[in-house]
Design a protein around this motif. Structure first.
Motif, PDB file in Angstrom:
ATOM      1  N   ALA A  43       0.786  -1.202  -0.102  1.00 14.51           N
ATOM      2  CA  ALA A  43      -0.006   0.114   0.057  1.00 14.51           C
ATOM      3  C   ALA A  43       0.822   1.228   0.044  1.00 14.51           C
ATOM      4  O   ALA A  43       1.719   1.484   1.047  1.00 14.51           O
ATOM      5  CB  ALA A  43      -0.782   0.158   1.190  1.00 14.51           C
ATOM      6  N   PRO A  44       0.806   2.073  -1.111  1.00 19.42           N
ATOM      7  CA  PRO A  44       1.461   3.321  -1.039  1.00 19.42           C
ATOM      8  C   PRO A  44       1.164   4.459  -0.081  1.00 19.42           C
ATOM      9  O   PRO A  44      -0.160   4.640   0.060  1.00 19.42           O
ATOM     10  CB  PRO A  44       1.567   3.788  -2.431  1.00 19.42           C
ATOM     11  CG  PRO A  44       0.296   3.089  -2.934  1.00 19.42           C
ATOM     12  CD  PRO A  44      -0.006   1.746  -2.256  1.00 19.42           C
ATOM     13  N   VAL A  45       1.988   5.033   0.665  1.00 19.66           N
ATOM     14  CA  VAL A  45       1.504   6.251   1.584  1.00 19.66           C
ATOM     15  C   VAL A  45       2.391   7.278   1.265  1.00 19.66           C
ATOM     16  O   VAL A  45       3.829   7.226   1.359  1.00 19.66           O
ATOM     17  CB  VAL A  45       1.966   5.532   2.968  1.00 19.66           C
ATOM     18  CG1 VAL A  45       1.347   6.527   4.001  1.00 19.66           C
ATOM     19  CG2 VAL A  45       0.897   4.298   3.321  1.00 19.66           C
ATOM     20  N   PRO A  46       1.896   8.412   0.903  1.00 19.09           N
ATOM     21  CA  PRO A  46       2.559   9.544   0.459  1.00 19.09           C
ATOM     22  C   PRO A  46       3.256  10.202   1.742  1.00 19.09           C
ATOM     23  O   PRO A  46       3.001  11.076   2.342  1.00 19.09           O
ATOM     24  CB  PRO A  46       1.437  10.491  -0.139  1.00 19.09           C
ATOM     25  CG  PRO A  46       0.149  10.118   0.598  1.00 19.09           C
ATOM     26  CD  PRO A  46       0.344   8.774   0.958  1.00 19.09           C
ATOM     27  N   LEU A  47       4.406   9.781   2.153  1.00 11.75           N
ATOM     28  CA  LEU A  47       5.154  10.212   3.321  1.00 11.75           C
ATOM     29  C   LEU A  47       5.566  11.327   2.934  1.00 11.75           C
ATOM     30  O   LEU A  47       5.678  12.444   3.746  1.00 11.75           O
ATOM     31  CB  LEU A  47       6.055   9.213   3.979  1.00 11.75           C
ATOM     32  CG  LEU A  47       5.701   7.806   4.267  1.00 11.75           C
ATOM     33  CD1 LEU A  47       6.993   7.003   4.578  1.00 11.75           C
ATOM     34  CD2 LEU A  47       4.520   7.745   5.417  1.00 11.75           C
TER      35      LEU A  47
END
Lengths: 330, 564
Positions: free
Chosen positions: B117-121
């Motif tokens: 799951a990509p998470v825009p850190l």
């Protein structure tokens, strides 16, 4: 119309390597065919003085020996950052000795070259100040006393940086480290001056002892070249600021090194057989505050209760260096 | 799905990305919320740069082992994280979180079947002036685990000196992002109890102080340095002193000198340093000067992997001394036991006037955990000292083997302490009779040691025994807690002097013995074979560092046996 060739000598500057110079006058690093013996991609911190000093020193040694060089390396920052798994920066035969024994391992390599009739192959040993002045001191003194044919390069950043900035016996007076509080309060450091290893090396009467900083890299190259003209034990003590451990900006490494020299905190000189033969004069003498203030390790000297007394004592050390080595004319 | 008893999350990134800082805050937050927790770390050898991962386990029960796999692997970037793949096992149900700006996760992780799951850190952090992606990642992890937002904020306030408000804002954004991600259902926290948040190295340092150590000689070496850094200010508070030496030869001999001068003394090191100290430990044995060395083991030989764990100094600690040199070797078998074991070792060294080695390791030493408040020993053991008088004999042949030690300056009790063999007065002697008598004396005092129940942790009942020591004990305990019917755990704490009668009693009725250790050659198995009679069939489960054993591996080894 007559034509007057122009020479772009940049006299009076600290500029390294001018490609407009005649080839034989250029710095080693300015040569496109330099060996790049410690190549890029290593893991030194930004602004690492040791990485810079080692690159200049080893490339100069490679040139001076016609690429017939073997390097021994004590445990420490240089060893760790130049060999990040699974890569290495070293383009020379290189052995990681343990921490305290580089001088002895290098002595063994030099002896092997003699046994094999290959004395043309030269040996350098390298260590940080911890590996040199503390744990490696006994082996180093032995190497000096026997006059083994090794050039020992000490990169002095004044503490054990790789394990997290613990004091070494080269840590200068009043510098804060992870294991020393500000001077004076137990378990703080006594007001020492660090172990003066160049002077100790000179006391052994070995052929060549010199100091250099990364602020004057041509001077560093010249000293490596000069060292390789001698046989026997040689010692080059290179002053290498550490942004991480000293708490100065990464872009200030050269400036800090220059300030160490220009304040007299770090005398730059050459000695042969125990006698000083040349010194790099201070060009514009500065008070030691100029050197101390940009470094967080000395911040406690300039805090709410400024320690003018301690700064004065550090100035005394610098003044003594200036007198002892004749760093200022007149 | 039942609520989980523990969740394991790893936060990885390149050095300087702040994964350790965020990991420590997550552990603080878990502690604040009432959970137990453990953070172990993996990194390259350099002080800055390279790759790093904080590995956390947050649980409803105490323990210091890692789980079989991580529920979540979050990466701030993927630069060299793949190098740690073996240390970061994932399962098909695991979740991989990564910043889309950092690219796709390496195949070595996705092949586990874990969901990505990509998470825009970075983008999220960039929206807040002065915020960093690691704080966003911290918030995401706290949210997934379901820790209260208040605990997250409390942890940040406790840990952060600079950039607190942007840091909290970034963590809150991350916490909100977690709402769109699959949640881990961690069971509610257990009832509150008295707990400490401590590392094994700090625990050992505190144990040393409690044991009465007032002088420490130090020389930096990974992974023992923190122990010395903890002790420097701590000693000053109790009127003690720490001196940094120029090498390990100096540090052990400073400690010997201080102890000879009458002050309980200690030094801490790792394998290479222990090797350098061995000659002087021999002096401690011969001159009967108490001294304690904490060996925080790392992988060897030589420099090995300086930042990672292995139980491979066992042979050196037990048998590395020259000559017949009876001494004490104690091994803590949990993070909190670093305290008790070190305190005990100091007491044994002082009581028996011998060198004692504490075999900790990088896993225990550098692990930071929320543990039940450790049991504290009674008052420090006092050395048997001489008050002087006519005819003082320092090395008198007493029945117990321990003879009163005159501290230098004791009137009428001047003597020579000597590594040369000596007679009862301490005068050097090359006579066979003196040698035999003093050897007997030195062996006798250890042979008469009664360690009571402290010699080992013996848990459970069964006709199969799992015999281990040190940091392998945590996963062994967990394996048996899951399915340990018919299996007895024996985790040795006193390795020297060996306790053959006690082990024989503990293994009475046992038909099978599985020996668990973390080194290549089976040093612990060889030691058991040499010092003890093991009943029935014996098998070895071992591998070198740095990969810790996981409970399922131990369960598997026991189960295979069951069907054989």
């Amino acid at each position: 119309m007559s034509f007057q060739p122009v020479k772009f000598y940049q006299t009076g500057t600290f500029t390294v390597g001018n490609r407009l110079l005649a080839a034989e006058e250029r710095s080693v690093q300015a040569n496109m065919r330099r060996t790049n013996s410690i190549n890029s991609g290593h893991r030194a911190c930004q602004g690492c003085g040791e990485a810079l000093g080692a690159r200049y020193a080893i490339d100069a040694a490679m040139e001076a020996t016609g690429k017939r060089l073997i390097a021994a390396n004590a445990t420490g920052c240089l060893e760790v950052f130049s060999t990040p798994y699974p890569e290495t920066s070293w383009q020379v035969p290189w052995i990681h000795s343990l921490f305290g024994n580089t001088a002895a391992v290098a002595t063994g390599i030099a002896a092997a070259m003699r046994v094999k009739g290959r004395s043309d192959i030269r040996v350098v040993a390298q260590g940080g100040d911890g590996g040199t002045t503390d744990i490696g001191f006994g082996c180093l003194s032995g190497m000096f006393e026997r006059n083994d044919d090794v050039l020992y390069l000490c990169y002095d950043n004044g503490a054990y940086m790789n394990t997290g900035v613990q004091r070494s016996s080269a840590t200068p007076a009043a510098a804060r480290t992870a294991t020393t509080m500000a001077v004076g309060e137990p378990p703080g450091n006594v007001f020492g001056q660090g172990k003066d290893l160049p002077a100790i090396a000179m006391a052994h009467g070995i052929p060549y002892v010199a100091t250099a900083t990364v602020a004057e890299l041509r001077d560093l190259e010249a000293k490596v070249r000069r060292a390789m003209e001698f046989r026997g034990a040689r010692y080059l003590h290179i002053f290498v600021p550490c942004p991480l451990g000293w708490g100065h900006a990464a872009h200030d490494t050269i400036r800090i090194a220059r300030l160490a020299k220009e304040t007299g905190v770090f005398p730059v000189f050459e000695a042969e057989r125990g006698e000083v033969v040349s010194v790099s004069k201070i060009r514009r003498q500065l008070p030691v505050e100029e050197y101390l203030r940009p470094q967080k390790r000395f911040a406690h000297l300039f805090g709410k209760a400024p320690r003018a007394d301690l700064i004065a004592r550090i100035q005394e050390i610098a003044d003594r260096n200036i007198r002892r080595y004749g760093l200022v004319d007149g | 799905m039942d609520a989980l008893g523990s969740v394991s999350v790893a936060l990885a990134g390149s050095g300087g990305a702040g994964v350790m800082t965020a990991g420590n805050m997550l552990l603080e937050a878990a502690s604040h919320a009432g959970y137990y927790g453990l953070m172990t770390r993996t990194s390259g050898p350099q002080i800055r740069g390279g790759e790093a991962a904080a590995m956390l386990r947050i649980s409803t029960f105490p323990g210091d082992g890692q789980d079989d796999a991580f529920h979540v692997l979050a990466a701030i970037d993927w630069q060299n994280v793949a190098r740690f793949a073996a240390e970061l096992p994932l399962a098909p149900a695991s979740l991989i979180l990564g910043d889309p700006a950092a690219g796709e996760p390496p195949e070595v992780f996705t092949k586990s079947g874990a969901r990505y799951a990509p998470v825009p850190l970075k983008v999220t952090a960039a929206e807040i002036a002065g915020a960093w992606p690691n704080m966003v990642a911290l918030g995401v992890l706290a949210g997934i685990i379901g820790l209260p937002a208040a605990s997250l904020e409390a942890a940040a306030r406790k840990a952060m000196k600079k950039g607190l408000e942007p840091g909290i804002a970034a963590a809150q954004r991350g916490y909100a992002l977690a709402a769109q991600l699959p949640a881990l259902r961690l069971a509610p926290p257990p009832a509150r109890s008295d707990r400490w948040l401590i590392t094994g190295n700090e625990a050992a340092g505190y144990g040393a102080l409690r044991g009465g150590v007032r002088f420490v000689a130090a020389y930096p070496i990974t992974p023992a340095t923190e122990l010395l850094e903890y002790l420097a200010p701590a000693l000053a508070k109790v009127g003690g002193t720490l001196v940094q030496a120029e090498d390990e030869l100096a540090s052990i001999n400073m400690a010997l000198g201080a102890s000879y001068g009458g002050v309980p003394s200690l030094t801490a090191t790792s394998g290479p340093g222990l090797s350098l100290m061995i000659e002087s430990l021999g002096l401690g044995v011969a001159a009967e000067v108490p001294v304690v060395v904490v060996d925080v083991m790392r992988t060897g030989p030589s420099t090995g992997i300086a930042t990672k764990s292995e139980q491979a100094d066992l042979g050196t600690a037990l048998y590395g001394l020259h000559g017949d040199a009876p001494h004490v070797v104690v091994a803590p078998n949990s993070l909190e036991d670093c305290l008790a074991a070190t305190e005990w070792a100091v007491g044994l060294a002082e009581a028996l006037q011998v060198p004692a080695i504490v075999l900790s390791d990088q896993y225990l030493g550098q692990a930071r955990g929320v543990v039940d408040a450790p049991a504290l020993g009674s008052a420090a053991v006092a050395r048997l000292t001489a008050q002087g008088g006519e005819g003082y004999r320092r090395y008198a042949l007493t029945p117990a083997g321990v003879s009163p030690m005159a501290i230098p300056g004791t009137p009428g009790a001047t003597y020579t302490a000597d590594g040369l063999e000596h007679n009862e007065r301490g005068t050097p002697s090359s006579q066979a009779s003196d040698h035999a008598a003093q050897m007997d004396k030195r062996a006798r005092k250890l042979a008469q040691l009664d360690p009571g129940e402290a010699w080992a942790s013996v848990e459970g009942e069964g006709d199969t025994a799992l015999v281990t020591f040190g940091s392998c004990t945590g996963p062994a305990r967990e394996a048996l807690a899951r399915n340990g019917k018919g299996v007895k755990l024996v985790s040795l704490r006193l390795l020297a002097p060996a306790q053959p009668e006690r082990l024989k009693k503990a293994l009475a009725g046992v038909k099978r013995v599985l020996v668990l250790e973390q080194n290549h050659s089976g040093q612990f198995l060889r030691y058991l074979r040499a010092e003890y009679d093991l009943p029935g069939e014996v098998k070895s489960l071992r591998r070198p560092g740095p990969l810790p054993f996981r409970p399922a591996e131990i369960q598997h080894a026991l189960a295979q046996w069951g069907s054989a």
